[in-house]
Design an enzyme around this catalytic site. Structure first.
Site, PDB file in Angstrom:
ATOM      1  N   ASN A   1     -70.526 147.830   0.662  1.00  0.00           N
ATOM      2  CA  ASN A   1     -70.108 146.760  -0.840  1.00  0.00           C
ATOM      3  C   ASN A   1     -69.085 146.456  -1.138  1.00  0.00           C
ATOM      4  OD1 ASN A   1     -70.092 145.375  -2.797  1.00  0.00           O
ATOM      5  ND2 ASN A   1     -72.488 146.011  -3.252  1.00  0.00           N
TER       6      ASN A   1
ATOM      7  N   HIS B   1     -65.412 144.741  -4.257  1.00  0.00           N
ATOM      8  CA  HIS B   1     -64.652 145.129  -4.903  1.00  0.00           C
ATOM      9  C   HIS B   1     -63.379 144.799  -3.817  1.00  0.00           C
ATOM     10  CE1 HIS B   1     -66.264 145.871  -8.621  1.00  0.00           C
ATOM     11  NE2 HIS B   1     -67.550 146.664  -7.314  1.00  0.00           N
TER      12      HIS B   1
ATOM     13  N   HIS C   1     -72.484 140.544  -3.089  1.00  0.00           N
ATOM     14  CA  HIS C   1     -73.185 140.094  -4.036  1.00  0.00           C
ATOM     15  C   HIS C   1     -72.551 138.493  -4.628  1.00  0.00           C
ATOM     16  CE1 HIS C   1     -75.373 140.896  -8.335  1.00  0.00           C
ATOM     17  NE2 HIS C   1     -75.482 139.592  -7.759  1.00  0.00           N
TER      18      HIS C   1
ATOM     19  N   ARG D   1     -72.026 136.428  -6.780  1.00  0.00           N
ATOM     20  CA  ARG D   1     -72.693 136.009  -8.614  1.00  0.00           C
ATOM     21  C   ARG D   1     -72.731 134.338  -8.657  1.00  0.00           C
ATOM     22  NH1 ARG D   1     -72.988 139.980 -11.779  1.00  0.00           N
ATOM     23  NH2 ARG D   1     -72.318 142.225 -10.945  1.00  0.00           N
TER      24      ARG D   1
ATOM     25  N   ARG E   1     -67.340 135.482  -8.894  1.00  0.00           N
ATOM     26  CA  ARG E   1     -66.179 135.948  -9.858  1.00  0.00           C
ATOM     27  C   ARG E   1     -65.750 136.940  -8.482  1.00  0.00           C
ATOM     28  NH1 ARG E   1     -68.996 139.756 -13.871  1.00  0.00           N
ATOM     29  NH2 ARG E   1     -69.507 141.585 -12.639  1.00  0.00           N
TER      30      ARG E   1
ATOM     31  N   GLU F   1     -76.824 140.139  -1.667  1.00  0.00           N
ATOM     32  CA  GLU F   1     -77.377 140.639  -3.187  1.00  0.00           C
ATOM     33  C   GLU F   1     -77.424 139.287  -3.646  1.00  0.00           C
ATOM     34  OE1 GLU F   1     -75.251 143.748  -4.888  1.00  0.00           O
ATOM     35  OE2 GLU F   1     -76.396 145.077  -3.787  1.00  0.00           O
TER      36      GLU F   1
ATOM     37  N   THR G   1     -74.325 145.147 -12.123  1.00  0.00           N
ATOM     38  CA  THR G   1     -76.224 144.810 -12.364  1.00  0.00           C
ATOM     39  C   THR G   1     -76.557 146.690 -12.524  1.00  0.00           C
ATOM     40  OG1 THR G   1     -76.125 144.396 -10.336  1.00  0.00           O
ATOM     41  CG2 THR G   1     -77.969 145.100 -11.013  1.00  0.00           C
TER      42      THR G   1
ATOM     43  N   GLU H   1     -84.888 148.769  -2.953  1.00  0.00           N
ATOM     44  CA  GLU H   1     -83.808 149.893  -3.620  1.00  0.00           C
ATOM     45  C   GLU H   1     -83.942 149.733  -4.707  1.00  0.00           C
ATOM     46  OE1 GLU H   1     -79.991 147.314  -2.591  1.00  0.00           O
ATOM     47  OE2 GLU H   1     -79.055 149.200  -3.719  1.00  0.00           O
TER      48      GLU H   1
ATOM     49  N   HIS I   1     -76.433 151.828  -5.950  1.00  0.00           N
ATOM     50  CA  HIS I   1     -75.481 151.885  -7.494  1.00  0.00           C
ATOM     51  C   HIS I   1     -75.191 153.418  -7.665  1.00  0.00           C
ATOM     52  CE1 HIS I   1     -74.164 150.115 -11.397  1.00  0.00           C
ATOM     53  NE2 HIS I   1     -74.506 148.982 -10.660  1.00  0.00           N
TER      54      HIS I   1
HETATM   55  N1  PXP Z   1     -76.703 147.827  -4.615  1.00  0.00           N
HETATM   56  C1  PXP Z   1     -77.157 147.320  -5.820  1.00  0.00           C
HETATM   57  C2  PXP Z   1     -78.225 146.247  -6.034  1.00  0.00           C
HETATM   58  C3  PXP Z   1     -75.657 146.704  -6.497  1.00  0.00           C
HETATM   59  O1  PXP Z   1     -76.388 145.852  -7.174  1.00  0.00           O
HETATM   60  C4  PXP Z   1     -74.652 147.633  -6.321  1.00  0.00           C
HETATM   61  C5  PXP Z   1     -73.789 147.050  -7.063  1.00  0.00           C
HETATM   62  O2  PXP Z   1     -73.366 146.083  -6.466  1.00  0.00           O
HETATM   63  C6  PXP Z   1     -74.796 148.571  -5.302  1.00  0.00           C
HETATM   64  C7  PXP Z   1     -75.379 149.252  -5.033  1.00  0.00           C
HETATM   65  C8  PXP Z   1     -73.662 149.598  -5.274  1.00  0.00           C
HETATM   66  O3  PXP Z   1     -72.988 150.228  -6.353  1.00  0.00           O
HETATM   67  P1  PXP Z   1     -71.617 151.079  -6.281  1.00  0.00           P
HETATM   68  O4  PXP Z   1     -70.752 149.250  -5.950  1.00  0.00           O
HETATM   69  O5  PXP Z   1     -71.550 151.285  -8.017  1.00  0.00           O
HETATM   70  O6  PXP Z   1     -71.693 151.212  -5.091  1.00  0.00           O
END
Ligand code: PXP
Length: 238
Positions: free
Chosen positions: A8, A11, A44, A46, A50, A71, A102, A153, A193
């Site tokens: 992901n 960031h 993701h 949103r 953002r 996402e 999330t 997931e 997550h």
């Molecule tokens: N899976 C989902 C559905 C999420 O919403 C997120 C956070 O955006 C992640 C995985 C990844 O989480 P993390 O950034 O804490 O590794």
């Protein structure tokens, strides 16, 4: 079956946003992740855009469509966006305005079950795989199967934030049972997550899990691991 990794890169866009700049570019970040073996790129988008924006999704899908896992929430707007750019897969997640991240899996209600089921079918009709982000709770997993999801997931947030070993083990057992039930119901099982370099392995070892989606810990480590190079390059210039 080899375990896949979805990285992901939200960031990277958070950093870009901090200076309202055009870099660091998520497209370049995706390329770097894929070059070294990431199996999917997760973003993701949103409602408030953002970090990742519709434009990022467009560019990423154009360049690396078959690796892009989007996402998004279950609104008509997000459905339209996903159908327009056709990522490889979409994970429907809950979204609360103002949340830092999330906060957990989908909370099913009769109204949103219909909506999520409709969105799932609309995406699948265009050959987009659909994942539902759920807590490791048998009722939620059964509902995800009834919605027609290809994938669940499992939310590992509680496991990641557990303070004691006893609590972690209990939550790990819940994840293990949830994964088995989802497999029995013929869904692929992913997890994510809050996973990091210290807590990921016990989850990765659970039977049936085929993909881990990880963002914050990887991007955080990349920032620190990359600093020496970045500083040396500037010193050399000076
Ligand atoms: N899976 C989902 C559905 C999420 O919403 C997120 C956070 O955006 C992640 C995985 C990844 O989480 P993390 O950034 O804490 O590794």
């Amino acid at each position: 079956m080899s375990l896949k990794l979805g990285v992901n890169i939200d960031h990277v866009a958070t950093l870009r946003r901090a200076r309202r700049a055009t870099f660091p570019d998520p497209l370049l970040a995706a390329e770097l992740c894929l070059c070294v073996g990431a199996d999917y790129i997760v973003i993701h988008v949103r409602n408030d855009e953002r970090h990742m924006t519709e434009k990022d999704l467009a560019r990423l899908c154009k360049a690396y469509g078959k690796y892009i896992h989007l996402e998004c929430n279950s609104s008509e707007k997000m459905q339209k966006m996903a159908l327009k750019y056709k990522p490889f897969s979409v994970c429907i997640v809950p979204e609360q305005p103002g949340e830092v991240t999330t906060m957990g899996g989908l909370k099913f209600t009769p109204k949103n079950i219909k909506r999520i089921g409709d969105m799932t079918r609309a995406l699948q009709k265009k050959h987009i795989k659909v994942s539902l982000f759920v807590d490791p709770d048998p009722a939620a997993i059964r509902t995800a199967a009834r919605c027609g999801a290809d994938i669940v997931e499992l939310c590992t947030r509680n496991y990641s934030e557990a303070k004691t070993k006893k609590e972690k083990n209990k939550l790990l057992r819940e994840l293990a049972l949830a994964a088995l039930l989802a497999k029995e119901l013929k869904m692929e099982v992913h997890a994510g997550h809050g996973l990091d370099y210290e807590n990921v392995l016990p989850v990765a070892d659970l039977c049936g899990i085929s993909c881990m989606n990880i963002g914050f810990s990887i991007v955080s480590r990349a920032v620190l691991a990359g600093l020496p190079n970045a500083v040396c390059a500037m010193k050399e210039l000076l």
